[in-house]
Design an enzyme around this catalytic site. Structure first.
Site, PDB file in Angstrom:
ATOM      1  N   ASN A  43       0.832  -1.198   0.000  1.00 22.15           N
ATOM      2  CA  ASN A  43       0.000   0.000   0.000  1.00 22.15           C
ATOM      3  C   ASN A  43       0.869   1.252   0.000  1.00 22.15           C
ATOM      4  O   ASN A  43       1.946   1.292   0.603  1.00 22.15           O
ATOM      5  CB  ASN A  43      -1.031   0.005   1.132  1.00 22.15           C
ATOM      6  CG  ASN A  43      -0.445  -0.230   2.502  1.00 22.15           C
ATOM      7  OD1 ASN A  43       0.545  -0.941   2.653  1.00 22.15           O
ATOM      8  ND2 ASN A  43      -1.064   0.347   3.513  1.00 22.15           N
ATOM      9  N   GLU A  45       0.377   5.208   0.645  1.00 20.89           N
ATOM     10  CA  GLU A  45      -0.509   6.290   1.099  1.00 20.89           C
ATOM     11  C   GLU A  45       0.047   7.646   0.663  1.00 20.89           C
ATOM     12  O   GLU A  45       1.177   7.739   0.168  1.00 20.89           O
ATOM     13  CB  GLU A  45      -0.662   6.199   2.625  1.00 20.89           C
ATOM     14  CG  GLU A  45      -1.312   4.883   3.039  1.00 20.89           C
ATOM     15  CD  GLU A  45      -1.525   4.745   4.541  1.00 20.89           C
ATOM     16  OE1 GLU A  45      -1.006   5.587   5.310  1.00 20.89           O
ATOM     17  OE2 GLU A  45      -2.208   3.782   4.933  1.00 20.89           O
ATOM     18  N   CYS A  54      -4.187   0.685  -2.383  1.00 25.24           N
ATOM     19  CA  CYS A  54      -4.064  -0.558  -1.612  1.00 25.24           C
ATOM     20  C   CYS A  54      -2.991  -1.463  -2.217  1.00 25.24           C
ATOM     21  O   CYS A  54      -2.698  -1.400  -3.413  1.00 25.24           O
ATOM     22  CB  CYS A  54      -5.386  -1.324  -1.625  1.00 25.24           C
ATOM     23  SG  CYS A  54      -6.718  -0.554  -0.718  1.00 25.24           S
ATOM     24  N   GLU A  56      -3.222  -4.592  -2.861  1.00 26.39           N
ATOM     25  CA  GLU A  56      -3.754  -5.506  -3.873  1.00 26.39           C
ATOM     26  C   GLU A  56      -3.781  -4.852  -5.243  1.00 26.39           C
ATOM     27  O   GLU A  56      -3.451  -5.480  -6.259  1.00 26.39           O
ATOM     28  CB  GLU A  56      -5.169  -5.960  -3.497  1.00 26.39           C
ATOM     29  CG  GLU A  56      -5.245  -6.791  -2.225  1.00 26.39           C
ATOM     30  CD  GLU A  56      -5.419  -5.959  -0.961  1.00 26.39           C
ATOM     31  OE1 GLU A  56      -4.988  -4.785  -0.950  1.00 26.39           O
ATOM     32  OE2 GLU A  56      -5.985  -6.479   0.002  1.00 26.39           O
ATOM     33  N   CYS A  87     -10.420  -4.863   0.273  1.00 29.92           N
ATOM     34  CA  CYS A  87     -11.560  -3.948   0.283  1.00 29.92           C
ATOM     35  C   CYS A  87     -12.404  -4.166  -0.975  1.00 29.92           C
ATOM     36  O   CYS A  87     -11.979  -4.822  -1.936  1.00 29.92           O
ATOM     37  CB  CYS A  87     -11.084  -2.501   0.379  1.00 29.92           C
ATOM     38  SG  CYS A  87     -10.428  -1.829  -1.157  1.00 29.92           S
ATOM     39  N   CYS A  90     -10.819  -3.174  -4.340  1.00 30.83           N
ATOM     40  CA  CYS A  90      -9.810  -4.134  -4.829  1.00 30.83           C
ATOM     41  C   CYS A  90     -10.471  -5.403  -5.358  1.00 30.83           C
ATOM     42  O   CYS A  90     -10.007  -5.981  -6.343  1.00 30.83           O
ATOM     43  CB  CYS A  90      -8.821  -4.470  -3.718  1.00 30.83           C
ATOM     44  SG  CYS A  90      -7.698  -3.111  -3.363  1.00 30.83           S
TER      45      CYS A  90
HETATM   46  N1  THU Z   1      -5.262  -1.517   2.692  1.00 29.36           N
HETATM   47  C1  THU Z   1      -4.716  -2.365   1.769  1.00 29.36           C
HETATM   48  O1  THU Z   1      -3.658  -2.075   1.194  1.00 29.36           O
HETATM   49  N2  THU Z   1      -5.354  -3.525   1.520  1.00 29.36           N
HETATM   50  C2  THU Z   1      -6.454  -3.974   2.171  1.00 29.36           C
HETATM   51  O2  THU Z   1      -6.923  -5.064   1.904  1.00 29.36           O
HETATM   52  C3  THU Z   1      -7.074  -3.122   3.186  1.00 29.36           C
HETATM   53  C4  THU Z   1      -6.508  -1.781   3.365  1.00 29.36           C
HETATM   54  C5  THU Z   1      -4.525  -0.293   3.022  1.00 29.36           C
HETATM   55  C6  THU Z   1      -5.135   0.976   2.564  1.00 29.36           C
HETATM   56  C7  THU Z   1      -4.525   1.955   3.550  1.00 29.36           C
HETATM   57  O3  THU Z   1      -3.241   2.318   3.098  1.00 29.36           O
HETATM   58  C8  THU Z   1      -4.379   1.149   4.821  1.00 29.36           C
HETATM   59  O4  THU Z   1      -4.408  -0.204   4.424  1.00 29.36           O
HETATM   60  C9  THU Z   1      -5.472   1.389   5.849  1.00 29.36           C
HETATM   61  O5  THU Z   1      -6.723   1.279   5.300  1.00 29.36           O
END
Ligand code: THU
Length: 137
Positions: A43, A45, A54, A56, A87, A90
């Protein structure tokens, strides 16, 4: 197919490279293709929160860029009390590229939960739904 432990090791390595200073929730993802090739994602941000990506979907981009076809398995690694599933966004993005996909949810403490894309996203919306309903104008 690679050993699951090997996929988890790759997910762990890429998870270390996550950029998650705002949530502190680092995620590593690995897509395995039928020929055993893999693509990884973490991920990413951003200070403008809505721009975060994310793990994925980062793995999806990497898999496409590497030319991986016939995706068979996705591994998602998090540090959390329980495994977490991708999520909704994804799930939909994954569904664009595979009819079926084994999804293995893993925690850094070693918990594992096996599911599938069809279980996570039943009755999906797809390209086939656009045909007759698309506006002609
Ligand atoms: N996130 C993912 O990368 N994958 C998931 O399956 C759930 C959430 C990330 C998004 C964000 O950077 C952090 O986790 C918190 O939501």
């Amino acid at each position: 197919m690679l050993e699951l432990d090997e996929l988890v090791a790759r997910a762990s390595a890429v998870r270390e490279r996550a950029h998650a200073p705002y949530s502190g929730f680092r995620v590593g993802a690995v897509i395995e293709a039928s020929d055993g090739r893999t693509a990884v994602g973490c991920n990413v941000e951003n200070a403008s929160f809505g721009l975060g990506v994310c793990a994925e979907r980062a793995a999806v981009s990497a898999a496409l860029a590497a030319g991986l076809s016939e995706w068979k398995r996705l591994v998602v690694l998090v540090e959390a009390p329980q495994p977490v599933a991708p999520c909704g966004a994804c799930r939909q993005v994954l569904a664009e590229f595979c009819d079926e996909l084994e999804v293995v949810l893993v925690t850094t403490s070693g918990l594992r939960d096996v599911t599938s894309l069809s279980e996570l996203l039943p009755r999906r919306f797809g390209a086939g739904d656009l045909g007759e309903g698309r506006d002609a104008d």
